[in-house]
Design a protein around this motif. Structure first.
Motif, mmCIF file in Angstrom:
data_model
loop_
_atom_site.group_PDB
_atom_site.id
_atom_site.type_symbol
_atom_site.label_atom_id
_atom_site.label_comp_id
_atom_site.label_asym_id
_atom_site.label_seq_id
_atom_site.Cartn_x
_atom_site.Cartn_y
_atom_site.Cartn_z
ATOM 1 N N GLU A 50 0.838 -1.206 0.000
ATOM 2 C CA GLU A 50 0.000 0.000 0.000
ATOM 3 C C GLU A 50 0.873 1.257 0.000
ATOM 4 O O GLU A 50 0.572 2.227 -0.713
ATOM 5 N N ILE A 53 2.243 1.778 -3.451
ATOM 6 C CA ILE A 53 1.212 2.331 -4.344
ATOM 7 C C ILE A 53 1.108 3.838 -4.146
ATOM 8 O O ILE A 53 1.071 4.597 -5.120
ATOM 9 N N LEU A 69 -0.023 0.962 -13.043
ATOM 10 C CA LEU A 69 0.333 0.816 -11.630
ATOM 11 C C LEU A 69 0.745 -0.626 -11.330
ATOM 12 O O LEU A 69 1.764 -0.875 -10.683
ATOM 13 N N LEU A 73 4.638 -2.015 -10.222
ATOM 14 C CA LEU A 73 4.875 -2.767 -8.989
ATOM 15 C C LEU A 73 5.275 -4.217 -9.270
ATOM 16 O O LEU A 73 5.616 -4.954 -8.342
ATOM 17 N N VAL A 80 -3.390 -5.904 -7.529
ATOM 18 C CA VAL A 80 -3.442 -4.451 -7.358
ATOM 19 C C VAL A 80 -4.884 -3.984 -7.219
ATOM 20 O O VAL A 80 -5.186 -3.114 -6.400
ATOM 21 N N ILE A 84 -6.110 -1.863 -4.104
ATOM 22 C CA ILE A 84 -6.719 -0.544 -4.320
ATOM 23 C C ILE A 84 -8.112 -0.496 -3.702
ATOM 24 O O ILE A 84 -8.510 0.522 -3.123
#
Length: 165
Positions: A50, A53, A69, A73, A80, A84
């Motif tokens: 987290e 992100i 994204l 990562l 993800v 999210i």
């Protein structure tokens, strides 16, 4: 009649020094990432993923396409998406339809997410220093960076469609 299987060439086994170094990399990186994650969870209630992100979003003016994204990562898109969702429930991000093409989904960091990032970053940086950077010489740390960049470059080359950096 017995089935015949093609013979495979003998693997290029690691020598003893290579095996020791490999196992040190595996154990050290596992322990390091677990420690950094534990520190963030215990002190701030946020996981290392987290945090990463939020970092990625902050580096892109607070917004990033979900697919991009995930690539940055090196995580699956479904992982993800789940992360999210948790962050959205906590008010750290929102998801919007892309203004560029109206099809993609964009993760957008909220003010609450930005504030959390600002509060968490010192804990993370202290952990990285305490458990990695300050344990080795600057030359060894620079060598580690070169090694991992070589690994990353090699593995990214197999996925030219992904935006990992």
């Amino acid at each position: 009649m017995a089935a015949r299987f093609p013979t495979r060439p003998e693997p290029r086994w690691l020598d003893e020094d290579q095996q020791v170094a490999w196992r040190a990399l595996v154990l050290g990186s596992t322990l390091l990432f677990d420690r950094l994650d534990d520190d963030l969870r215990r002190r701030h209630g946020i996981s290392l993923v987290e945090y990463e992100i939020l970092v990625r979003l902050s580096e892109r003016e607070g917004r990033m396409r979900m697919a991009q994204l995930a690539d940055s990562l090196a995580h699956s898109r479904s992982r993800v998406t789940h992360t999210i969702k948790r962050m959205e429930d906590a008010g750290l991000v929102v998801r919007e339809i892309s203004q560029d093409d109206g099809r993609g989904i964009v993760a957008v960091m909220t003010d609450k997410g930005q504030l959390l990032l600002e509060n968490v970053a010192p804990t993370h940086v202290d952990g990285v220093r305490d458990h990695l950077v300050d344990l080795v010489s600057p030359d060894d740390f620079a060598a580690l960076g070169r090694v991992m960049n070589a690994v990353s470059d090699h593995l990214i080359a197999g996925h030219p469609d992904r935006e990992m950096r």
